[in-house]
Design a protein around this motif. Structure first.
Motif, PDB file in Angstrom:
ATOM      1  N   ASP A 105       0.793  -1.227   0.000  1.00 33.99           N
ATOM      2  CA  ASP A 105       0.000   0.000   0.000  1.00 33.99           C
ATOM      3  C   ASP A 105       0.825   1.275   0.000  1.00 33.99           C
ATOM      4  O   ASP A 105       0.263   2.376   0.086  1.00 33.99           O
ATOM      5  N   MET A 106       2.145   1.169  -0.066  1.00 31.01           N
ATOM      6  CA  MET A 106       2.948   2.386  -0.132  1.00 31.01           C
ATOM      7  C   MET A 106       2.740   3.066  -1.484  1.00 31.01           C
ATOM      8  O   MET A 106       2.675   2.410  -2.523  1.00 31.01           O
ATOM      9  N   THR A 107       2.623   4.386  -1.459  1.00 30.69           N
ATOM     10  CA  THR A 107       2.300   5.153  -2.672  1.00 30.69           C
ATOM     11  C   THR A 107       3.479   6.017  -3.117  1.00 30.69           C
ATOM     12  O   THR A 107       4.402   6.289  -2.353  1.00 30.69           O
ATOM     13  N   ASN A 108       3.399   6.442  -4.378  1.00 30.60           N
ATOM     14  CA  ASN A 108       4.384   7.357  -4.968  1.00 30.60           C
ATOM     15  C   ASN A 108       5.802   6.796  -4.895  1.00 30.60           C
ATOM     16  O   ASN A 108       6.761   7.504  -4.585  1.00 30.60           O
ATOM     17  N   TYR A 111       6.099   4.920   7.979  1.00 28.25           N
ATOM     18  CA  TYR A 111       5.005   5.213   8.907  1.00 28.25           C
ATOM     19  C   TYR A 111       4.116   6.328   8.365  1.00 28.25           C
ATOM     20  O   TYR A 111       2.883   6.208   8.363  1.00 28.25           O
ATOM     21  N   ASN A 112       4.728   7.394   7.878  1.00 29.82           N
ATOM     22  CA  ASN A 112       3.953   8.523   7.369  1.00 29.82           C
ATOM     23  C   ASN A 112       3.217   8.158   6.076  1.00 29.82           C
ATOM     24  O   ASN A 112       2.083   8.597   5.848  1.00 29.82           O
ATOM     25  N   ASN A 113       3.848   7.377   5.229  1.00 32.49           N
ATOM     26  CA  ASN A 113       3.246   7.028   3.943  1.00 32.49           C
ATOM     27  C   ASN A 113       2.041   6.117   4.113  1.00 32.49           C
ATOM     28  O   ASN A 113       1.009   6.317   3.449  1.00 32.49           O
ATOM     29  N   LEU A 114       2.134   5.142   4.990  1.00 36.47           N
ATOM     30  CA  LEU A 114       1.060   4.154   5.117  1.00 36.47           C
ATOM     31  C   LEU A 114      -0.124   4.661   5.939  1.00 36.47           C
ATOM     32  O   LEU A 114      -1.240   4.153   5.801  1.00 36.47           O
TER      33      LEU A 114
END
Length: 389
Positions: free
Chosen positions: A277-280, A330-333
């Motif tokens: 689910d990590m983006t970009n 942590y911030n991305n997810l």
């Protein structure tokens, strides 16, 4: 059998990769004349694994050549031959080459600190390659064995080996309420000491069981300093395959306490991180079932994330404990409390770090919070250092 063959192929590849510029270093195990006289006529237990090599020969073979009576082999996490998964239960067996009994000390009941383990021997010899991290389990087993040895005043002989992270001291000191199988002593994440030095410190600081002292002898390395860039000739465990992974290990291991993959089940464990689910993210990988990682996190799922293989060895060493990678994931997810498991506190050794990350504190600010502890530890360990800093 296919897993064992794959592991030995992996270890051979590591050996070829790790052509060193530090060939003048002589490990303690190679100094047979220094320790053989201490052990003649004694029943000996050897704590070692596949890393206990001197050139192309195992320390066990060198000891047997000297007529030393090795009556049992004690093996740590990953087993005597180094082919078991992290945390995998390994059963007792016999060494296929010599027939000597092999007692597994990892998985299930902790046998390492049981005095009965050493009742039928006169001396304990320790020869194993550590990587200098507080959560690496080989030293934990050493401390447990030293505890057992003190019960009947058994001789403990450490055949010292260099610490590949010996140039660095960093990270919070273990709060002993988080003492566990991945943390035995009140030391920073990266302690910068060899096993011989660490054994001396545990003994001298009263950290062994009931504050007892051990009958300890350390056979030192020759031509080693803490600034020596020592390249390991054998992979210390199945998923630390390269020197880069060993240098990144102080910064990437914390993903073990999250749903994020750190590359177990790929050709580059501890050198990447990612999640479905990590983006970009431009980089991706898919963990699979392989030797040493039979059921890795995110098995069979396409993970998007970050490739750390472009971090140079010098950069990885200089950053010590770098929480930027963990904070990034942590911030991305955006998973909140579901991101961390309780295992995180055991790895980081400090109950405040999780909250600081959740409050949005950056890696540099968090690192500054343990700087004074690191300075105090450097002063505390100074009397026990055997090699120049």
């Amino acid at each position: 059998m296919k897993y064992i063959l794959a592991i030995f192929t992996l270890l051979a590849a590591f050996l070829c990769h790790a052509a060193t510029t530090d060939g003048d270093v002589i490990v303690g195990a190679a100094r047979v004349d220094a320790y053989a006289p201490l052990l003649k006529g004694k029943r000996v237990a050897l704590y070692s694994n596949h890393t206990g090599m001197v050139g192309d020969r195992h320390t066990l073979d060198l000891m047997l050549d000297q007529g030393i009576n090795v009556t049992k082999i004690l093996s740590p996490e990953h087993g005597f031959r180094g082919d078991a998964d992290a945390g995998e239960h390994v059963t007792d067996s016999r060494d296929s080459k010599t027939g000597i009994p092999v007692v597994s000390l990892y998985g299930g009941k902790n046998k390492a600190n049981d005095p009965e383990l050493l009742k039928d021997v006169d001396a304990l010899v320790i020869d194993i390659q550590d990587v200098g991290l507080r959560y690496y389990t080989y030293y934990c087993t050493m401390i447990d064995l030293m505890d057992a040895a003190t019960e009947d005043d058994k001789m403990v002989v450490v055949l010292d080996r260099p610490n590949p992270n010996g140039m660095t001291v960093d990270g919070p000191i273990l709060d002993m309420k988080y003492r566990s199988g991945v943390g035995r002593l009140p030391i920073p994440v990266v302690h910068g000491m060899t096993l011989g030095e660490l054994a001396m410190m545990a003994d001298g600081e009263g950290w062994l069981k009931d504050g007892k002292r051990s009958r300890l002898v350390v056979i030192q390395c020759e031509n080693y300093t803490h600034q020596t860039r020592y390249h390991l000739p054998v992979a210390p465990s199945p998923n630390l395959r390269t020197m880069k992974s060993i240098y990144l290990y102080p910064s990437t291991c914390y993903f073990e306490a999250t749903p994020v993959s750190l590359g177990r089940g790929t050709d580059f464990p501890f050198e990447v991180y990612g999640h479905p689910d990590m983006t970009n993210r431009d980089f991706s990988f898919t963990p699979r079932s392989v030797a040493g990682a039979k059921n890795p996190p995110q098995l069979g799922k396409l993970c998007h994330g970050v490739d750390l293989r472009n971090v140079t060895d010098e950069e990885a060493i200089a950053q010590g404990v770098n929480l930027e990678y963990l904070i990034d994931a942590y911030n991305n997810l955006n998973m909140g409390d579901k991101f961390f498991t309780p295992f995180f506190e055991k790895l980081i050794g400090d109950g405040s770090i999780r909250g600081k990350i959740e409050q949005g504190m950056g890696a540099t600010e968090i690192k500054a919070g343990w700087a004074d502890d690191v300075a105090r530890f450097r002063a505390q360990r100074a009397p026990y250092l055997l090699y120049p800093e």
